[in-house]
Design a protein around this motif. Structure first.
Motif, PDB file in Angstrom:
ATOM      1  N   LYS A  11      -9.205 -51.775  21.857  1.00 42.70           N
ATOM      2  CA  LYS A  11      -8.320 -50.270  21.923  1.00 42.70           C
ATOM      3  C   LYS A  11      -8.319 -49.108  21.690  1.00 42.70           C
ATOM      4  O   LYS A  11      -7.333 -48.700  20.941  1.00 42.70           O
ATOM      5  CB  LYS A  11      -8.245 -50.671  19.449  1.00 42.70           C
ATOM      6  N   CYS A  12      -9.600 -48.449  21.823  1.00 41.79           N
ATOM      7  CA  CYS A  12      -9.947 -47.485  22.278  1.00 41.79           C
ATOM      8  C   CYS A  12      -8.861 -47.037  23.918  1.00 41.79           C
ATOM      9  O   CYS A  12      -9.418 -47.490  24.578  1.00 41.79           O
ATOM     10  CB  CYS A  12     -11.120 -46.726  22.718  1.00 41.79           C
ATOM     11  N   VAL A  13      -7.874 -45.786  24.012  1.00 40.00           N
ATOM     12  CA  VAL A  13      -6.961 -45.463  24.785  1.00 40.00           C
ATOM     13  C   VAL A  13      -7.408 -43.823  25.376  1.00 40.00           C
ATOM     14  O   VAL A  13      -6.871 -43.161  26.323  1.00 40.00           O
ATOM     15  CB  VAL A  13      -5.966 -44.891  24.602  1.00 40.00           C
ATOM     16  N   CYS A 134      -8.231 -41.752  13.365  1.00 38.03           N
ATOM     17  CA  CYS A 134      -8.618 -42.045  14.910  1.00 38.03           C
ATOM     18  C   CYS A 134      -7.313 -43.220  14.682  1.00 38.03           C
ATOM     19  O   CYS A 134      -6.746 -43.767  14.250  1.00 38.03           O
ATOM     20  CB  CYS A 134      -9.019 -43.115  15.695  1.00 38.03           C
ATOM     21  N   PRO A 135      -6.283 -42.835  15.903  1.00 38.70           N
ATOM     22  CA  PRO A 135      -4.857 -44.036  15.865  1.00 38.70           C
ATOM     23  C   PRO A 135      -4.168 -44.701  15.793  1.00 38.70           C
ATOM     24  O   PRO A 135      -3.401 -45.576  16.017  1.00 38.70           O
ATOM     25  CB  PRO A 135      -3.759 -42.585  16.391  1.00 38.70           C
ATOM     26  N   THR A 136      -5.631 -45.654  16.690  1.00 36.84           N
ATOM     27  CA  THR A 136      -5.144 -46.285  17.103  1.00 36.84           C
ATOM     28  C   THR A 136      -6.086 -47.564  16.636  1.00 36.84           C
ATOM     29  O   THR A 136      -6.322 -48.890  16.337  1.00 36.84           O
ATOM     30  CB  THR A 136      -5.615 -47.198  18.447  1.00 36.84           C
ATOM     31  N   GLY A 137      -6.928 -47.458  15.237  1.00 40.94           N
ATOM     32  CA  GLY A 137      -7.235 -48.507  14.760  1.00 40.94           C
ATOM     33  C   GLY A 137      -9.338 -48.913  15.318  1.00 40.94           C
ATOM     34  O   GLY A 137     -10.229 -48.929  15.060  1.00 40.94           O
TER      35      GLY A 137
END
Lengths: 435, 678
Positions: A11-13, A134-137
């Protein structure tokens, strides 16, 4: 219930919200959290992975065990590993020990800084700034009492970090024997920045050698050189500290810290050896000599406890070998000198051909061998022939050997690679594509 | 006293995040997510978080500044500033005409109170304004003319897609919460495809990345349509029931995969595989970015991509959507974008004279009778963000008096004669909506502005008083929070059942929202059907009535061996945020991205300084060499100020897009030269 980090690699970008939130809320001067990116340059055919890392508040923290100043503690409520900046002496040994590079030296304040797990927020039932942001979880805060030992995505270290990594993607991990190496070989130690330590360990070997020469010789008793060398040897590591005025604190964690033990035994040896040279006596000599041997081992332990690879334990540049070699040299015992030199060359060859340390170094190996061989020849020629005036050849021989040993000691710092993440990812980014 | 209040971010950004801010002693101390907002449940991006710094930034302008004779600025009182502006406005109106004043507004802060400036200038007697838009109108016009309305499924519906195509969009940097829905779709088995000349952080998450030559997207899309139809993978029932112009469209498809491969720089095999993936019967969501339409063929490109959804029947169903823009939240407008950009539609005789925003510099200089003499600039930074900024700078420097309202010293404020400090988003309430998520938000006044700062509504109130203009509180509210609320209440009356009070309780879903856009299969076009063929577009804009591809680079003036891209990255919204310390940590200086292959040819390596240039200007900056950007392309992130060593728009050409009065920033070629080695 205590908590810890949960990280979903998929999930991390690398949006850096976690890093920014930490900085904006906590205002650290060094990065308390960082996002590592593997294959940052986007080599075709290779995946790109991101990994957000801060202090993982390990249950058996390497930093806490390493710290000679007892500056670390564990908060019983949250499990947070906390650093007291008032106690920190800025020796950087926790940074060496931590496989996640969490503690970092703030060069302005001279002390270490690191993530405090947002304990105050946690006390108010607010999760840490980074996980909250964290905006993407990808990075979140989980409740779990005790961290299990990680395998798979994180190598087993035995220190039980409070982080759970999940995801279909596998973060590239190398098991190097020294602990964790998350991205690839590299080193977070710069030999040039650590010159005070190189000098200190070199002087320690010399001090031991000189002491042995003094007790085994009839004509030389150390004179004024020995106490002066003792003082210099004791002062150099103080200069290394970020907070020299707190140097005494280095004695406060003898039960856990290899560094504390080294310093204590160094002080004992310094005192005993000088006393014994002043007052003489076989018993004092023997005790001092034994303490000196222990000191050599303990100095090496400071390094091998962090990087326990065989390359480092049996490195040709250990203080133990260097110390014994100098003892032989200064006391004019040529047979042990030749034996130890040969051993050093063999160990260096072993590293060059089978070691996992990195690139081959034929050139330095050749220089070292040449220096040692010519140094020994010069000294031997002193008693065998009269071609060269004897004093000159002896002094030249000693100088050549000392230079070779200095080179060897510097080489040790190049080969010494504590586990870590900081420097490696830059290196990896510059590597050519492999598929 | 700590307080926690819900607000929403008014930047020109898809996400339009609502979030909680914690304040203490008139300072912003923390930001927390608003989990109730289904589009952004995990909170805002790095820019949203940076308000912790930005709200109290020490570099903020907090008092009016007047340019002195040496070119420096001195602080003056609010009263003096207002007196001077009123004096100038009245002088130019009486001596020349109100149209000698340019009223320039940008997209720096959204909100309904922005219309008060236009109310003021109407009462003043008019002004020269701008028409068109820098960002997205070509695509808006393409979608509007094709589907009748510009809308798409709610953001969280992406999870239902079986195939997601990020077509020139990089949500990981520009719409971070969308990547979470794409990840969720992927974890449910969806295939993720990125079509982009750069391997972006979003492309890193894709199963397939098609590194396409910029500006050739229509050729790819039309080849894909041709393959789909040839292989009988289209949806005849959907086409029969809802589509007009299909037979014409089918006949026009002359580009096969081999020809498309030559145009796009992709392999024919990749194009064929891509065509099969988007037509495998699973719900398809295509998410085009706005970059693909910032070309002189931009509108036609969006039509061509949209045709894939149309012929496969991927509209109006869960997971099936064309996510260009979702204007379902724009409920308080007389004319929705793009129609509001058209001078011939949104007619106000007082603003009868307007200049093309794409050709801003050129047209400002060309104005006569009266010539432009004064400018009033709000919410915008045209000296960074317009095309051909050197020409724009010249046009502004031709003027006699420039007023700029802004929070920071930037490329534009630094040429202004008088700078008025702008409020920040926490200092006056407003109502905003999103072009992505379906919510409408009330943004409360949380912080008291510094002494020298007046909200723009108050600036106009005091100017109107000084100019002795007669106005009502409906035109311009009196200063004070209650009056702003009363004005907002009046402003939204009659549009829907929403009131200021309902909005104050938290974000409200837009009335009449279709979670699944077009689920009723109602297409509000003239014929009630989806227009694959559009004679309206052909008549209005002179384009091919069918979606078609033409080489955008054949049209522009100027030469150069490299296509110059100015993509948005995570660190900025256009020219905002880059000046903050927390952002500088990530991106301390502008970096020009070049492919390893091109760098090798030019003997350039990481960290070297290069010069990129064309007949309009040059930028000197460090390079970053990687394998991410397509060969033959260079990129410099959008929004870097010229005064910071960036200013990529010195190179871009001021041309309009094929439709919608948009701006073809990416029709730009440059040359490069190595200056020195690291």
């Amino acid at each position: 219930m205590k908590g810890g980090f949960r990280y979903e690699i998929d999930k991390c970008v690398s949006c850096l919200a976690c890093v920014a939130a930490c900085k904006l809320i906590n205002g650290g001067s060094v990065p308390w959290r960082q996002v590592l990116t593997d294959n940052r340059k986007g080599y075709p055919g290779l995946p790109v992975h991101n990994l957000s890392l801060a202090c993982n508040h390990c249950e058996d923290p390497a930093c806490l065990n390493a710290c000679p100043a007892a500056a670390y503690s564990i908060d019983p409520a949250t499990g947070a590993v906390l650093l007291s900046e008032e106690r920190c002496i800025g020796c950087n040994y926790c940074f060496w020990s931590c496989p996640f590079d969490a503690p970092q030296l703030n060069r302005r304040s001279g002390t270490i800084e690191k993530c405090h797990f947002c304990v105050e927020r946690q006390e108010n039932n607010i999760e840490p700034a980074c996980t909250s942001a964290c905006p993407t979880g990808a990075l979140s805060f989980d409740k779990f009492e005790s961290p299990e030992e990680q395998g798979g995505h994180l190598p087993v270290t035995g220190i039980k970090p409070r982080i759970r990594l999940n995801g279909s993607d596998r973060w590239p991990v190398k098991e190097t024997g020294s602990g964790v190496d998350l991205i690839g070989m590299g080193s977070k130690i710069s030999p040039w920045r650590e010159w005070t330590l190189i000098l200190f360990t070199y002087l320690t070997s010399g001090l031991f050698g000189l002491f042995f020469a003094a007790i085994s010789s009839i004509s030389f008793n150390g004179g004024i050189i020995y106490p002066v060398l003792t003082m210099v040897t004791l002062l150099i590591p103080v200069v290394h500290l970020g907070k020299p005025s707190r140097a005494w604190r280095a004695l406060t964690n003898i039960s856990k810290s290899e560094l504390s033990r080294e310093i204590v035994v160094l002080l004992i040896f310094a005192a005993l050896s000088n006393i014994s040279l002043l007052y003489g006596g076989a018993v004092l000599f023997s005790i001092s000599f034994a303490v000196g041997l222990v000191l050599l081992v303990l100095v090496d332990n400071v390094y091998t406890s962090v990087d326990s690879r065989i390359d480092i334990k049996f490195h040709p540049g250990t203080v133990f070998l260097t110390g014994l070699l100098m003892a032989s040299l200064f006391s004019g015992e040529y047979m042990p000198l030749i034996f130890i030199s040969s051993l050093q060359v063999l160990l260096a060859l072993r590293i060059n051909f089978s070691g996992a340390t990195g690139r081959k170094r034929y050139f330095t190996l050749a220089i070292f061998t040449l220096l040692m061989a010519s140094g020994i020849l010069f000294i031997m020629s002193n008693s065998l022939s009269s071609i060269v005036p004897s004093g000159v050849s002896f002094v030249s021989g000693v100088a050549l050997i000392m230079a070779a040993q200095a080179l060897n000691r510097i080489g040790f710092y190049f080969d010494f690679k504590p586990p870590g993440v900081t420097v490696m990812y830059h290196e990896k980014s510059n590597q050519p594509a492999v598929s | 006293m700590k307080q926690k209040v819900l607000t929403a971010c008014p930047r020109n950004c898809y996400s339009t995040c609502s979030f909680y801010v914690e304040t203490e002693d008139n300072r912003l101390t923390a930001i927390y997510p608003d989990p109730a907002n289904r589009a952004v449940p995990e909170g805002p991006c790095i820019k949203g978080l940076s308000y912790i710094e930005r709200a109290g930034s020490s570099s903020r302008i907090t008092t009016p500044l007047l340019k002195d004779k040496n070119g420096g600025y001195s602080e003056i009182s609010k009263e003096k500033a207002l007196d001077l502006i009123a004096e100038k406005l009245s002088w130019y109106r009486d001596k020349y005409s109100p149209h000698s004043v340019l009223y320039y507004t940008g997209s720096g802060m959204s909100g309904l109170t922005n219309s008060i400036g236009y109310n003021f200038f109407s009462l003043y007697g008019g002004a020269t304004t701008t028409y068109g838009n820098y960002c997205w109108p070509a695509g808006l016009e393409a979608v509007r003319a094709t589907l009748g309305e510009v809308k798409h499924n709610v953001p969280w519906d992406i999870e239902n897609a079986g195939t997601v195509v990020m077509w020139g969009k990089n949500p990981a940097e520009t719409n971070i919460q969308e990547i979470a829905f794409i990840s969720a779709a992927a974890s449910r088995g969806a295939k993720i495809i990125s079509v982009d000349p750069r391997r972006t952080p979003s492309a890193d998450k894709a199963d397939i990345h098609l590194s396409i030559k910029p500006g050739t997207d229509a050729a790819l899309a039309l080849a894909v349509c041709r393959i789909i139809i040839e292989k009988n993978r289209h949806n005849p029932e959907f086409i029969e029931s809802y589509v007009s112009g299909y037979e014409d469209f089918k006949r026009s498809l002359s580009t096969d995969s081999e020809a498309a491969a030559r145009i796009t720089g992709l392999s024919a095999k990749a194009i064929e595989e891509f065509a099969l993936m988007v037509s495998d019967g699973r719900p398809l969501t295509i998410i085009p970015g706005y970059g693909v339409q910032r070309y002189t063929n931009g509108g036609q490109t969006i039509r061509a991509i949209l045709a894939i959804n149309i012929i496969t029947g991927n509209l109006g169903k869960p997971g099936s959507s064309f996510n260009y823009a979702n204007l379902q939240g724009y409920v308080f407008d007389r004319y929705k974008e793009p129609l509001s950009y058209y001078p011939e539609i949104d007619v106000n005789p007082l603003f009868r004279r307007s200049v093309s925003i794409a050709r801003l510099g050129e047209e400002m200089i060309a104005q006569t009778n009266p010539t432009l003499r004064m400018a009033f600039i709000e919410r915008g930074n045209p000296l960074t963000q317009a095309c051909d900024t050197n020409l724009v700078e010249k046009a502004f420097r031709n003027l006699e008096f420039i007023v700029a309202v802004d929070q920071f010293m930037n490329d534009t404020t630094s040429i202004a004669d008088l700078i008025l400090p702008a409020k920040n988003m926490f200092e006056q309430q407003d109502i905003i909506s999103s072009y992505w998520s379906p919510y409408i938000f009330y943004r409360p006044a949380i912080l008291t502005p510094p002494e020298g700062v007046m909200p723009e509504t108050e600036i106009f109130y005091h100017l109107a008083k000084r100019l002795k203009i007669e106005f009502t509180s409906k035109d311009i509210p009196e200063p004070g929070a209650e009056n702003t609320d009363r004005w907002l209440e009046e402003r939204i009356r009659g549009y829907s059942e929403i009131t200021v009070q309902t909005l104050q309780a938290g974000p409200v879903i837009a009335p009449g929202l279709q979670e699944i856009a077009f689920s009723d299969n109602e297409f509000r076009t003239a014929g009630g059907k989806i227009n694959l063929r559009s004679d309206e577009l052909s008549e209005r804009w002179g384009v091919d009535p069918l979606p078609s591809y033409s080489d955008p680079f054949s049209k522009i003036t100027g030469s150069g061996d490299y296509i110059f891209l100015t993509p948005n990255n995570r660190n900025r919204i256009h020219s905002q945020f880059g000046n903050l310390e927390i952002i500088k940590e990530n991106e301390p200086e502008p970096l020009i991205e070049i492919s390893a292959a091109d760098a090798a040819k030019k003997n350039i390596s990481d960290g070297d300084i290069i010069r990129i240039f064309n007949e309009r200007g040059e930028v000197r900056a460090k390079v970053i060499v990687n394998f991410r950007i397509k060969e033959g392309c260079l990129s410099l992130p959008n929004g870097w100020w010229k005064m910071e060593g960036g200013g990529g728009n010195q190179l871009t050409h001021g041309s309009e897009t094929d439709m919608g009065y948009g701006t073809a920033f990416l029709n730009c070629r440059v040359n490069i030269e190595k200056i020195n080695t690291k």
